[in-house]
Write a protein that holds these residues in place. Structure first.
Motif, short mmCIF file in Angstrom:
data_model
loop_
_atom_site.label_atom_id
_atom_site.label_comp_id
_atom_site.label_asym_id
_atom_site.label_seq_id
_atom_site.Cartn_x
_atom_site.Cartn_y
_atom_site.Cartn_z
N MET A 10 0.83 -1.19 0.00
CA MET A 10 -0.04 0.09 -0.08
C MET A 10 1.06 1.34 0.14
SD MET A 10 -2.93 0.94 2.73
CE MET A 10 -4.06 2.27 2.58
N LEU A 11 1.97 1.26 0.87
CA LEU A 11 2.85 2.50 1.01
C LEU A 11 3.66 2.53 -0.45
CD1 LEU A 11 4.05 4.84 2.55
CD2 LEU A 11 5.37 3.16 3.76
N PHE A 12 4.03 1.28 -0.84
CA PHE A 12 4.88 1.63 -2.10
C PHE A 12 3.92 2.11 -3.18
CE2 PHE A 12 5.85 -0.23 -6.17
CZ PHE A 12 7.12 -0.13 -6.35
N GLU A 13 2.72 1.78 -3.57
CA GLU A 13 1.90 2.24 -4.63
C GLU A 13 1.63 3.62 -4.52
OE1 GLU A 13 1.69 0.53 -7.12
OE2 GLU A 13 2.01 -1.30 -6.49
N VAL A 14 1.25 4.06 -3.05
CA VAL A 14 1.14 5.65 -2.91
C VAL A 14 2.17 6.36 -2.99
CG1 VAL A 14 0.33 7.14 -0.82
CG2 VAL A 14 -1.03 5.27 -1.47
N ALA A 15 3.42 5.98 -2.71
CA ALA A 15 4.52 6.81 -2.66
C ALA A 15 5.26 6.74 -4.06
CB ALA A 15 5.86 6.14 -1.58
N ARG A 16 4.98 5.86 -4.77
CA ARG A 16 5.54 5.91 -6.20
C ARG A 16 4.52 6.87 -7.03
NH1 ARG A 16 4.48 2.04 -10.85
NH2 ARG A 16 2.63 0.76 -10.20
N THR A 17 3.19 6.82 -6.54
CA THR A 17 2.40 7.93 -7.25
C THR A 17 2.79 9.30 -6.79
OG1 THR A 17 0.61 6.14 -7.22
CG2 THR A 17 -0.03 8.45 -7.67
N LEU A 18 2.97 9.69 -5.68
CA LEU A 18 3.32 10.77 -5.28
C LEU A 18 4.65 11.20 -5.70
CD1 LEU A 18 2.53 10.61 -1.48
CD2 LEU A 18 1.85 12.38 -3.05
N GLY A 19 5.51 10.25 -5.81
CA GLY A 19 6.87 10.42 -6.65
C GLY A 19 6.77 10.88 -7.97
N TYR A 20 5.63 10.36 -8.64
CA TYR A 20 5.61 10.69 -10.31
C TYR A 20 5.36 12.35 -10.26
CZ TYR A 20 3.42 10.40 -14.85
OH TYR A 20 3.05 10.67 -16.02
N TYR A 21 4.81 12.87 -9.15
CA TYR A 21 4.52 14.47 -9.52
C TYR A 21 5.57 15.30 -8.74
CZ TYR A 21 0.06 12.98 -10.85
OH TYR A 21 -1.12 12.46 -11.66
N CYS A 22 6.00 14.68 -7.42
CA CYS A 22 6.75 15.34 -6.52
C CYS A 22 7.71 14.18 -5.80
CB CYS A 22 6.27 16.23 -5.66
SG CYS A 22 7.45 17.08 -4.55
N PRO A 23 8.99 14.00 -6.13
CA PRO A 23 9.83 12.94 -5.61
C PRO A 23 9.92 13.27 -4.08
CG PRO A 23 10.90 13.45 -7.83
CD PRO A 23 9.79 14.58 -7.46
N SER A 24 10.03 14.51 -3.73
CA SER A 24 10.20 14.85 -2.35
C SER A 24 8.80 14.49 -1.54
CB SER A 24 10.57 16.07 -2.16
OG SER A 24 11.89 16.52 -2.59
N ALA A 25 7.96 14.64 -2.10
CA ALA A 25 6.63 14.51 -1.51
C ALA A 25 6.35 12.93 -1.28
CB ALA A 25 5.29 14.77 -2.42
N GLY A 26 6.74 11.83 -2.18
CA GLY A 26 6.96 10.69 -1.90
C GLY A 26 7.69 10.25 -0.76
N TRP A 27 8.85 10.74 -0.72
CA TRP A 27 10.19 10.54 -0.04
C TRP A 27 9.50 10.93 1.54
CZ3 TRP A 27 14.99 8.78 -0.98
CH2 TRP A 27 15.79 8.27 0.05
N VAL A 28 9.06 11.94 2.00
CA VAL A 28 8.38 12.16 3.26
C VAL A 28 7.34 11.37 3.52
CG1 VAL A 28 9.42 14.55 3.31
CG2 VAL A 28 6.87 14.32 2.56
N THR A 29 6.55 10.95 2.92
CA THR A 29 5.39 10.30 2.93
C THR A 29 5.87 8.73 3.50
OG1 THR A 29 3.88 11.34 1.43
CG2 THR A 29 3.39 8.85 1.94
N VAL A 30 6.97 8.47 2.81
CA VAL A 30 7.49 6.95 3.16
C VAL A 30 8.20 7.26 4.50
CG1 VAL A 30 9.37 5.28 2.74
CG2 VAL A 30 8.03 6.07 0.76
N ILE A 31 8.71 8.32 4.95
CA ILE A 31 9.64 8.56 5.98
C ILE A 31 8.76 8.51 7.15
CG2 ILE A 31 11.09 10.16 7.56
CD1 ILE A 31 12.73 8.35 5.43
N THR A 32 7.45 9.49 7.08
CA THR A 32 6.43 9.68 8.02
C THR A 32 5.95 8.04 8.52
OG1 THR A 32 4.89 10.93 9.25
CG2 THR A 32 4.59 10.37 6.80
N ASN A 33 5.56 7.65 7.38
CA ASN A 33 4.75 6.07 7.64
C ASN A 33 5.93 5.21 8.16
OD1 ASN A 33 1.79 5.88 6.64
ND2 ASN A 33 2.91 7.18 5.09
#
Length: 410
Positions: free
Chosen positions: A81-104
């Motif tokens: 679940m986290l992988f799919e969400v983070a790679r979708t965020l990373g598609y638009y903004c890699p930093s957004a995907g990164w901080v989402t992985v880190i907080t989770n």
């Protein structure tokens, strides 16, 4: 930058997810705010931190409560679940995907503290509360004092620390008389640490990964746990615990921290192919890149490298989730195999990103090029210590040969 979202919107395989309907809804919401995130990505790169309103928009999708236990209003979702969400965020903004992985991922670490501590942390907090963590190398010192610990130290580089309310830090521990007792993990609230501005890097600049500073702070006994309780198999083997505590935190974080770079490389592929029908090939007779057989070969090969990386990372995420549904810890040799797969995946992603830079041409190196920014983010993100290829290949080799593992955290 106008591109198709097909690659980001379509999972490579059908997966078993404890909350796959919720995952799809989160991803749909991310696509809705995608254009804003892409615009903010440029600003975040310049300011070296994401804007507060962008973080709040991400929280509203549900992306920051994936790992939070259901009893605190979270989804208690898995690695896939986290992988799919983070790679979708990373598609638009890699930093957004990164901080989402880190907080989770930081929440995964926090989940290994006692129920009393978790009640203290989430009692009045939102399930999307931000967290940070540093667990690569022990730093600072915790000295036993009364029924607690006296803590001081500095921890670089704390991704998401600019939007965190708690942090989990790996730390050296000792008794009051100075006797070393090993390594532990300390949980500290926002008023107990400050932030030193040290994040001056080439890529993933928007993650705001500054240094966490703790100066002579006391925490109660239960807000520090030993290394083995945090990263050992105790919870994973306990049939009385649920999914959140059965999930192995280190392999989960290693698997999902690659996701933003995957999404960014998919965005780069879409950008390059969207420009190919109108860009020429200098010093050739080709009117457009799309007419070139060499270009078509190259972009096909780059796409295949990305797909291969996605499949390796999905394999790891799915195995993590499957083991978390039971009470049998994943065997070390299997963890090592997936670590090898992670290393190969990020190596392939980096190769694909570099290939796309060659294919697009020197315009990619313009200071304001969206492709150049993605290249910097991917080449920075894939060097993270948990996923770097050389180390993970060797970890896998240790498992294949039955030799002593070079890493204590698997």
């Amino acid at each position: 930058m106008t591109v198709s979202v097909d690659l980001a919107n379509t999972p490579s395989t059908t997966w078993i997810d404890p909350a796959n309907d919720i995952t799809a809804k989160i991803i749909d919401k991310i696509h809705e705010i995608g254009p804003m995130l892409r615009e903010q990505s440029v600003i975040a790169d310049e300011k070296r931190v994401m804007a507060d309103h962008a973080i709040e928009a991400i929280k509203e999708t549900g992306a920051w409560q994936i790992s939070t236990m259901q009893r605190y209003g979270g989804f208690e979702g898995g690695a896939r679940m986290l992988f799919e969400v983070a790679r979708t965020l990373g598609y638009y903004c890699p930093s957004a995907g990164w901080v989402t992985v880190i907080t989770n991922g930081s929440v995964m670490l926090a989940n290994r503290f006692s129920d009393a501590v978790l009640d203290r942390v989430w009692g009045d907090a939102a399930p999307s509360m931000g967290m940070a963590s540093v667990f690569a190398s022990p730093s600072g010192k915790a000295v036993r004092e009364g029924d607690g610990w006296r803590i001081s130290g500095k921890w670089p580089f704390g991704s998401n620390v600019m939007h965190s309310e708690w942090t989990v830090n790996i730390i050296n521990t000792e008794e009051a008389d100075g006797t070393s007792t090993g390594v532990g993990f300390a949980l500290l609230s926002r008023e107990q640490y400050s932030v030193e501005d040290t994040w001056y890097v080439l890529g993933m600049r928007g993650t705001g990964s500054n240094t966490i500073v703790v100066d002579d702070v006391w925490i109660p006994e239960d807000q520090l746990i030993p290394f083995e309780r945090m990263l050992g198999p105790e919870f994973e083997a306990d049939p009385n615990e649920g999914f959140a505590r059965h999930q192995t935190p280190h392999l989960s974080m290693a698997t999902t921290i690659a996701a933003p770079s995957v999404g960014a490389t998919q965005a780069a592929l879409d950008f390059v192919r969207s420009k190919a029908p109108s860009r020429g090939v200098t010093f050739t007779t080709y009117a457009t890149q799309a007419e070139s057989g060499a270009f078509r070969h190259g972009i096909g090969a780059a796409s295949a490298k990305i797909d291969g990386a996605v499949l390796l990372l999905e394999r790891s995420a799915d195995a993590i989730d499957q083991y978390a549904r039971g009470a049998v810890p994943m065997p070390r040799e299997l963890r090592a195999r997936y670590r090898g797969g992670l290393g190969h995946a990020v190596h392939s992603i980096t190769d694909a990103m570099n290939d796309l830079m060659w294919l697009h041409g020197t315009a990619a190196f313009a200071e304001r090029s969206p492709l150049g920014k993605l290249w910097r983010d991917v080449n920075t993100g894939t060097r993270h210590a948990t996923i770097t290829a050389p180390v993970n290949y060797e970890v896998h080799g240790c498992g294949l040969l039955g030799t002593e593992y070079i890493a204590t955290k698997l």
